[in-house]
Each structure stands twice: as C-alpha cells, then as structure tokens.
Design a protein around this motif. Structure first.
Motif, PDB file in Angstrom:
ATOM      1  N   HIS A 242       0.831  -1.209   0.000  1.00 39.96           N
ATOM      2  CA  HIS A 242       0.000   0.000   0.000  1.00 39.96           C
ATOM      3  C   HIS A 242       0.867   1.263   0.000  1.00 39.96           C
ATOM      4  N   ASN A 243       1.933   1.247   0.768  1.00 41.89           N
ATOM      5  CA  ASN A 243       2.787   2.439   0.881  1.00 41.89           C
ATOM      6  C   ASN A 243       3.602   2.713  -0.382  1.00 41.89           C
ATOM      7  N   ILE A 244       4.015   1.659  -1.080  1.00 36.13           N
ATOM      8  CA  ILE A 244       4.886   1.900  -2.241  1.00 36.13           C
ATOM      9  C   ILE A 244       4.105   2.310  -3.489  1.00 36.13           C
ATOM     10  N   GLN A 245       2.771   2.287  -3.431  1.00 32.42           N
ATOM     11  CA  GLN A 245       2.005   2.740  -4.605  1.00 32.42           C
ATOM     12  C   GLN A 245       2.290   4.207  -4.928  1.00 32.42           C
ATOM     13  N   ASN A 246       2.681   4.976  -3.916  1.00 32.76           N
ATOM     14  CA  ASN A 246       2.947   6.401  -4.136  1.00 32.76           C
ATOM     15  C   ASN A 246       4.086   6.646  -5.114  1.00 32.76           C
ATOM     16  N   TYR A 247       4.984   5.646  -5.257  1.00 32.43           N
ATOM     17  CA  TYR A 247       6.161   5.853  -6.100  1.00 32.43           C
ATOM     18  C   TYR A 247       5.833   5.771  -7.593  1.00 32.43           C
ATOM     19  N   LYS A 248       4.614   5.402  -7.947  1.00 33.12           N
ATOM     20  CA  LYS A 248       4.225   5.389  -9.356  1.00 33.12           C
ATOM     21  C   LYS A 248       4.297   6.789  -9.960  1.00 33.12           C
ATOM     22  N   GLU A 249       4.039   7.793  -9.129  1.00 37.16           N
ATOM     23  CA  GLU A 249       3.980   9.164  -9.632  1.00 37.16           C
ATOM     24  C   GLU A 249       5.354   9.786  -9.872  1.00 37.16           C
ATOM     25  N   ARG A 250       6.415   9.100  -9.472  1.00 34.77           N
ATOM     26  CA  ARG A 250       7.745   9.685  -9.610  1.00 34.77           C
ATOM     27  C   ARG A 250       8.334   9.485 -11.011  1.00 34.77           C
ATOM     28  N   THR A 251       7.656   8.686 -11.851  1.00 33.36           N
ATOM     29  CA  THR A 251       8.139   8.470 -13.212  1.00 33.36           C
ATOM     30  C   THR A 251       7.375   9.339 -14.203  1.00 33.36           C
ATOM     31  N   ASN A 252       8.017   9.626 -15.344  1.00 30.43           N
ATOM     32  CA  ASN A 252       7.352  10.341 -16.430  1.00 30.43           C
ATOM     33  C   ASN A 252       6.749   9.381 -17.450  1.00 30.43           C
ATOM     34  N   HIS A 253       6.919   8.086 -17.193  1.00 28.53           N
ATOM     35  CA  HIS A 253       6.419   7.057 -18.098  1.00 28.53           C
ATOM     36  C   HIS A 253       4.919   6.878 -17.848  1.00 28.53           C
ATOM     37  N   GLU A 254       4.102   7.286 -18.816  1.00 33.03           N
ATOM     38  CA  GLU A 254       2.653   7.316 -18.616  1.00 33.03           C
ATOM     39  C   GLU A 254       2.068   5.935 -18.344  1.00 33.03           C
ATOM     40  N   GLN A 255       2.547   4.926 -19.050  1.00 31.46           N
ATOM     41  CA  GLN A 255       2.009   3.582 -18.841  1.00 31.46           C
ATOM     42  C   GLN A 255       2.343   3.061 -17.451  1.00 31.46           C
ATOM     43  N   ARG A 256       3.568   3.336 -16.988  1.00 28.17           N
ATOM     44  CA  ARG A 256       3.980   2.864 -15.659  1.00 28.17           C
ATOM     45  C   ARG A 256       3.157   3.503 -14.546  1.00 28.17           C
ATOM     46  N   LYS A 257       2.682   4.695 -14.782  1.00 24.13           N
ATOM     47  CA  LYS A 257       1.866   5.374 -13.756  1.00 24.13           C
ATOM     48  C   LYS A 257       0.547   4.646 -13.506  1.00 24.13           C
ATOM     49  N   THR A 258       0.127   3.810 -14.485  1.00 23.47           N
ATOM     50  CA  THR A 258      -1.144   3.084 -14.336  1.00 23.47           C
ATOM     51  C   THR A 258      -0.951   1.679 -13.772  1.00 23.47           C
ATOM     52  N   MET A 259       0.304   1.276 -13.539  1.00 25.80           N
ATOM     53  CA  MET A 259       0.615  -0.096 -13.119  1.00 25.80           C
ATOM     54  C   MET A 259       0.870  -0.150 -11.611  1.00 25.80           C
ATOM     55  N   ASP A 260       0.085  -0.939 -10.902  1.00 23.22           N
ATOM     56  CA  ASP A 260       0.233  -1.048  -9.452  1.00 23.22           C
ATOM     57  C   ASP A 260       1.430  -1.918  -9.080  1.00 23.22           C
ATOM     58  N   PHE A 261       2.021  -1.595  -7.943  1.00 23.78           N
ATOM     59  CA  PHE A 261       3.113  -2.400  -7.399  1.00 23.78           C
ATOM     60  C   PHE A 261       2.542  -3.600  -6.629  1.00 23.78           C
ATOM     61  N   SER A 262       3.331  -4.653  -6.542  1.00 23.69           N
ATOM     62  CA  SER A 262       2.999  -5.809  -5.708  1.00 23.69           C
ATOM     63  C   SER A 262       4.303  -6.466  -5.274  1.00 23.69           C
ATOM     64  N   LEU A 263       4.209  -7.364  -4.289  1.00 21.56           N
ATOM     65  CA  LEU A 263       5.385  -8.071  -3.790  1.00 21.56           C
ATOM     66  C   LEU A 263       5.220  -9.559  -4.068  1.00 21.56           C
ATOM     67  N   GLN A 264       6.240 -10.153  -4.672  1.00 25.64           N
ATOM     68  CA  GLN A 264       6.232 -11.583  -4.970  1.00 25.64           C
ATOM     69  C   GLN A 264       7.210 -12.298  -4.045  1.00 25.64           C
ATOM     70  N   PRO A 265       6.731 -13.248  -3.219  1.00 25.70           N
ATOM     71  CA  PRO A 265       7.656 -13.990  -2.347  1.00 25.70           C
ATOM     72  C   PRO A 265       8.769 -14.634  -3.174  1.00 25.70           C
ATOM     73  N   ILE A 266       9.963 -14.628  -2.636  1.00 26.38           N
ATOM     74  CA  ILE A 266      11.107 -15.146  -3.385  1.00 26.38           C
ATOM     75  C   ILE A 266      10.960 -16.641  -3.670  1.00 26.38           C
ATOM     76  N   THR A 267      10.215 -17.356  -2.819  1.00 27.18           N
ATOM     77  CA  THR A 267      10.007 -18.794  -3.041  1.00 27.18           C
ATOM     78  C   THR A 267       8.978 -19.074  -4.143  1.00 27.18           C
ATOM     79  N   ASP A 268       8.246 -18.033  -4.575  1.00 26.32           N
ATOM     80  CA  ASP A 268       7.254 -18.192  -5.643  1.00 26.32           C
ATOM     81  C   ASP A 268       7.828 -17.893  -7.022  1.00 26.32           C
TER      82      ASP A 268
END
Length: 788
Positions: A242-268
């Motif tokens: 939830h907290n790292i979603q704010n970092y989407k706005e730090r890029t100028n890449h328009e498509q990346r601004k629409t992509m949500d962050f998630s965390l993938q366990p290293i064992t997955d």
C-alpha cells in the motif's frame, strides 16, 4: 503359518514361475521408477530458494506483471518505509567475454551486477574476501576461481572483462560459494551495481541510428533492474504494498503510472512467474508442465499395478490346487491372504532394482532434456526415503490385497478343482482393464505426434518468411560495424553466398521492440524492427505496395509497415506518417514465435555503419566453408573479438524449447507405456489362456484349425482395443486442442494422427495375442485336456 515359512513359500513361488515373476518385477519397477523420478523432479522444482535464510521475508517487487523496476525504487523504499530491513538491486547479462591467464579470449556466462547487500540478504557465504563495492571490483564464484585460476586464493588478482566494447580490468575482492542448483540466482560473477551503466549503454547500441548512447539509467524513467526487499518479521507485506504505490507518480512514463506495485515472495519466483514479463535472466519452472508430467507418471504406475494384478492372477491360476490343499490342511483365509500379500510386497521390493535402473537413466535424461540439475543427493532428504517406502508398500499392498481377498474367499472344494468360480467364463470386467491401458497409450501416442507436428510447423512454417539457409553473424565491435560495406563486399566473393544484408533485429526473434508513433493526436505503440537495405529481399518478404529500402538517408526517416498496420491506420505507400515517409507495405509475417498474433508493425531503416547483425543467404551446400571464411574476415578486422555465427533456423528452434522438452518426455513416457501395455496384455492373455486351455483342447480334438483358435482369441481382445480407441480419441482431441491454444498459428489435428495411433495399438495387440495363441493352439490336445 509363521513369517519364515511364508517368506520361504513366497520366494519359492517367485522362482517357480520365473518368466512371469520377471515380467511382474520389471513392470512394477518401471512404474515405480517413473513415479519416483518425477516425484524427485516435483520435490526439486518446489524447493527453489528454500535454502535462503529468512526466505519467507524476502520479496521481489513487481509493477503490474513486470518484474523490472527503476534504479531508485528499492533504496527509496528502504529509506522511507519502516520495517523494510534491507534491499538489493540485481541485473544480469547472458554472455560476456574475458581474457584468461594466457590472455586468450574466452566466453562465459551469467555476469551479474548487484548491491553488496545481496550477500547478506541471500546468506551467500564467502570462501575468501568480501563483496564488490566499487565499479572496478568483482566477486567470482568458487567454480570460476577454479576454472580460470585453479585456486580459490585469488583475491586482489585481476580479471579482464569486455564491457561496452572494451576490456576493463576488475579486481577480484572475494570468492563466494557456488549458488545451489535449486536457486533462481545463478551468477558466476557479481560486480557492483554501478557498473551496470557500461552494459546498458552497450545494449542501446544495438539500436544503431536510433539508440541513445550514454543515457542515464539511474532515474525513475528506466526499468532494467530487479528489486528485492528484506522485510522485518513484524512487517505486514500488504501494508508495504500500500505504501509503495505512491512511487508510481515519480516516473514520467505514462504507462507505468497506471501499473500497481505488488510483492512476490522469493520462493514463488521459480514456479509462479509464467505471467511475469522481464524475467529474462531468472531460471523459471513450469508448474502446469510439472503437474502434467506427474499425472502421466501416476497413470503409468496405475498401468503397472493393474499389469501386476493380472500377471499374478495368471500365475495364481496354476497354484489353486496348492492353495486348496493348504486350506484343507487347516490354513485360514487370513493366512492365505497374508501369504499372497507377503509375496506381492516381496516382488514390489525386488522391483526397486529396475526402479533404480530407471532412476539412473532417468535423472541424466531429465537433466539434459529440461536443463535441470537433479542428483542422487536428493536421497539425503528424509522426505524422499519416506516417499519411496510409501510408494513401494502401497504398490505391493494394493496389488496383493486385490488378489488375496478374491482367492481367500473361494471355497476349498473349488480350489482343489483348480477353479475360482463355478463358471469358467472369464468376466468382461477383467479384460475391460485392457481398455484403460490402451486408452492411456493411444492418448500419449496422439500427443507425441501432435507436438512434433506443431514443432515442425513452427520451425518451417513461419508465415511469409523464409528462414532457410540464412547464416547470422554478430557485428559486436565498433570496428566490425564501421567496416560493414567492406565485409559485405568480401563475403559476396565467397562461393555459395547468394546475397547478404545488415540489420539490428532479424525476425523471427523473441524480444519485442516497441515503437511509439503519433496517430490522430494519439500515441500508438507498434511492434518494431530495424533493418538494413536488402534484408527484406533476403528474408523473401513480400512487398504489397511501394518498394523496399534503398540507400540510407540521413535527411529523411523512411518506414515500411506491415499490412495489419496499413489496414488498421489506412496507410498508403508514398504518404507521410508521423513526419516520416512511408516507403512501402509488406505482407504480414511472423516477427516472433507462432504463439503470438501478428501485430501492426513498423520497420525502420538502419544506418549501414551502425548495424549489429550481418545476415548471409547461402545455397545451403557449403555453409561450413562459408562460416569459416566469414570468421576469418571478421578476425582480420577485429582480432580481439569472438565471432559468433549461427543460423536463423537455430534461432527459431530456440523459441520452442519448452515444446521440444515436452515432446522428448512424452516420447519417453509413451515408450514405457508401450512396454507396460504389452506386459498388461500378456498378463491378460495368459489369464485367459489358463482358463480356456481345456476348451482349446476340445476344439482341437473336434477339428478346429490353428488359425481359427488364434482368430477366436484375437477377436476377444481386439474389441477392447477398439473401445479404448473410441474413448481415447475425444480425450486426446480435447487435451491437444487445449495445448495448441498456446499458439496463435497452429497445425491441424489431422485424422491420420488418430488413425495411426489406433493402428499402432491394434498392431501391438494382434502380434502379442497371436504369438501366445499360436503357442497354445499348436500344443498337443492331450496336454490341454489334462490341464485341469
């Protein structure tokens, strides 16, 4: 009856019918070996990254379904979000060139770049030294130290690595232990993350005229790195996300601004990254494929157990009087069951001999086919031995109980008469198991033929492009790129060379090159290619309108579109689009694998002095000589460069490695299925013949011909194969149709595939049954009449 006596009787009975006992042992051994082999594979595939300390606290950052992130992301998360204890960024190249101790150029693999914290996060142990912490440092694995220095005492020595077209000296600061085979990290070299600039700048040069040299990759607008976070045990991963979603706005890449962050366990990562993009240097498994192979192995074990039951029934058929005598002398039904169960489990344990033989052959086969590293070290795990004992006991007990319960219920009188029932007629239920055997067998045969047919189609049927007799050479140094015209002239003099051309990308290739163009005030992304003059003709692409590229022009950008782009955006040759001249329209062709639909495409022309690839069309008669001549020309121009030469057909073949693996494994399983099906058929034939022996003798006395008896028995078994064929066809049709859905362009499920599988099944049946029938039909009728 005590255990020693039961054991003695069991051993005696095994040796009494050696042929049937050997068939039983081999059949069970094959089934158990297959299951156990793929159980080992299943355990291995699910163990990836499990040896990392605190593996449950390490996550890879995804944005949308892409695992590539920007350089500042991980360290910003660490600095600004509580309960993120550590992080590291990671990047890896495929191949690198280096100079060994004799100053000879060698090619090696898996050169990685990472923050020094990778060693703490992953628990990587050092044999000597410490992590690389500057751009002039590097750490190497134990294997690399022994390979190039024959020692692990090499700290402060230097390696000359070629990055960005020049050799640079890197000081060895540490030697780390080799990554385990079940790790998604497999680096041989780990340099400081800042050195990535050299590699990424070099990669941009493949775009030639359209590349951006010396581009800054450490901002929020570029996404080449994998970012890993080590969370505090008290951290809530959902809160971190939830907290790292704010970092989407730090890029100028328009498509990346629409992509949500998630965390993938290293064992997955290993088994659950099929839908993740950008995972180019991380080993990946296939969970669906794994389940599929496991299901096949279980079916093979089922066939093996059923085979054993029927082979044992045929063997028990001649021991009924013996068992009846035991009952008459006071043996209880329980003791009879125990005796048969003991004999069954004994055969099951003896079947470990062929099972281990299957393992000894199967492990190297799986390693070579799937590029895995299974070994007998897995037997050091208690889970493996537990699994082995369970499979053996379960197999022996199921088979033994199925026979023991049935025989123990038969009355003493019937047993003394050599019968198990009042009616000598064999039950249809028994032979119906033959349909199960051959249903699985026919499905596997159809699968093998279909997979191989699709592979052939994929490798030879690329739509509207001819990959035959094309040799590709990499122009991987500035000297080679600058001397493109000289190379083309010299290569043209070699006998067998028809024509040549340069390019940055030669289709079909795996990567996707996005090209963004403006269309009616909207930014449109095209599939892109960058080619030189003559490449369209060399690949035999069809010009539908306009013309191909001529001499490269610096005053105007020329483009060629495919027909999909022309239809979608109403493009015509001779028009101006996005400020560029539309040179021509080509017929649609597969620029990538046949799994992907053809997309609207734009082809840009490359500057001859900035080519990265050189393609040669040959007659196909003396390619070896041509390759040697080309290598000599390249070496004269750029002596310090390894010349990599490969064929376009080989490049296409690499697309379908997964399908090739499936074809090899299914073929191997099908071969085992044939063997087991024949064994099962043999068991049922023996069972039938043991019951019908007296009937056959009576028929012979009454004048029946040998061929009539053979025909009678063949008809009885052939009908079950026909039933198996009718059951198998819709199952195989459904399964293979689902598999073919992975391809946008696919072969047909032709009728002859099903017919051929049916002919093979019925042919095996007729041969097996006819041989056994002939043996009994040619016996002296007097012997048959005395059988009971």
């Amino acid at each position: 009856m005590d255990l020693p006596l039961n054991l003695t009787l069991a051993i005696r009975n095994i040796f009494k019918k050696k042929t049937q006992s050997i068939i039983s042992i081999l059949g069970l051994g094959i089934g158990v070996g297959c299951v156990f082999l793929l159980m080992l594979l299943y355990i291995h595939e699910n163990s990836f990254n499990g040896s990392i300390p605190n593996e449950q606290l390490i996550y890879r950052v995804l944005q949308g379904n892409d695992c590539r992130t920007s350089f500042p992301l991980a360290n910003t998360i660490k600095d600004e979000i509580p309960l993120v204890d550590n992080y590291f960024r990671y990047y890896q190249t495929a191949d690198i060139e280096l100079k060994d101790s004799r100053n000879e150029i060698q090619q090696d693999h898996r050169f990685a770049f990472a923050d020094a914290s990778i060693f703490d996060c992953l628990g990587i142990q050092f044999i000597q030294g410490k992590p690389a912490q500057t751009k002039s440092d590097v750490c190497i694995s134990q294997a690399i130290a022994k390979k190039y220095f024959n020692s692990t005492e090499v700290c402060n020595q230097f390696l000359k690595i070629k990055l960005n077209n020049q050799f640079i000296s890197l000081r060895i600061t540490g030697i780390f232990k080799n990554f385990p085979a079940n790790s998604t990290f497999n680096a041989n070299f780990i340099a400081d993350i800042d050195l990535t600039q050299e590699v990424l700048s070099h990669n941009q040069k493949m775009y030639g005229h359209y590349g951006q040299e010396n581009e800054e990759f450490k901002d929020w607008n570029h996404f080449p790195f994998h970012s890993y976070l080590l969370l505090n045990p008290k951290a809530n991963p959902e809160a971190i996300v939830h907290n790292i979603q704010n970092y989407k706005e730090r890029t100028n890449h328009e498509q990346r601004k629409t992509m949500d962050f998630s965390l993938q366990p290293i064992t997955d990562i290993y088994l659950k990254s099929a839908e993740v993009n950008g995972d180019t240097f991380t080993p990946a498994g296939n969970s669906k494929q794994l389940i599929y192979f496991l299901a096949i192995a279980l079916f093979i074990l089922l066939i093996a157990i059923v085979n054993y039951i029927f082979l044992t029934k045929a063997k028990i058929g001649v021991r009924l009087k013996e068992l009846g005598t035991q009952k008459a002398l006071g043996a209880s039904s329980v003791s009879i069951k125990k005796q048969i169960l003991l004999e069954s489990n004994l055969i099951s344990f003896i079947s470990l001999v062929p099972a281990f033989f299957i393992l000894a052959l199967g492990i190297p086969f799986l390693n070579a086919t799937l590029d895995r590293s299974l070994s007998f070290e897995l037997f050091s795990m208690w889970q493996v031995w537990s699994l082995l004992i369970i499979i053996i006991l379960l197999t022996g007990s199921v088979a033994g109980m199925a026979i023991g319960i049935h025989v123990s219920k038969v009355s003493t009188v019937l047993l003394l008469l050599g019968k198990v029932s009042q009616t000598p007629k064999i039950k249809s239920w028994n032979n119906s198991f033959l349909s199960l055997h051959f249903t699985i067998f026919i499905v596997l045969i159809i699968g093998v033929i279909t997979v191989k047919k699709q592979l052939h189609y994929a490798q030879t049927g690329s739509q509207n492009i001819n990959p035959e007799n094309i040799i590709i050479c990499e122009l991987n140094s500035p000297e080679l790129s600058n001397q493109f015209n000289v190379i083309q002239t010299e290569v043209g003099k070699i006998p067998g060379v028809m024509n040549s051309a340069g390019s940055s990308f030669i289709p079909p290739f795996n990567n996707f090159l996005p090209v963004n163009l403006q269309y009616e005030n909207e930014r449109i992304q095209f599939d892109g290619l960058i080619m030189g003059e003559g490449m369209i003709e060399l690949l035999e692409l069809t010009i539908m309108e306009g013309e191909s590229f001529g001499n490269f022009r610096t005053d105007q950008t020329e483009m060629i579109f495919n027909e999909s782009a022309a239809k979608k955006y109403n493009l015509k040759a001779g028009e101006i689009f996005n400020g560029c001249y539309v040179k021509g329209i080509v017929k649609d062709f597969n620029a990538h694998s046949l799994r992907r639909m053809i997309q609207p495409m734009v082809i840009l022309q490359q500057d001859p002095k900035k080519m990265s690839l050189f393609a040669i069309k040959t007659t196909g008669k003396n390619d070896k000589t041509i390759t040697e001549s080309v290598q000599k020309i390249f070496k004269e121009i750029s002596p310090d460069k390894m010349v990599r030469v490969y064929s376009l057909s080989d490049q296409i073949t690499e697309f379908y490695q997964t399908e090739q693996q499936q074809a090899k494994l299914i073929s191997a399983f099908s071969l085992l299925a044939i063997v087991l099906s024949v064994m099962g058929l043999l068991g049922m034939v023996l069972n039938t013949i043991s019951i019908k022996t007296k009937e056959i003798g009576i028929r012979k006395v009454n004048g029946a011909k040998t061929y009539e008896i053979i025909s009678m028995l063949n008809k009885e078994f052939a009908k079950w194969i026909v039933i198996a064929f009718l059951i198998a066809c819709p199952i195989a049709f459904y399964v293979m149709n689902k598999w073919l859905e992975n391809f946008a362009y696919k072969t047909e499920l032709s009728w002859w595939i099903f017919a051929l599988a049916g002919i093979i099944a019925i042919g095996i049946t007729l041969l097996t049954v006819s041989f056994q029938s002939w043996r009994v039909a040619t016996r002296n009728p007097v012997e048959s009449l005395r059988y009971e």
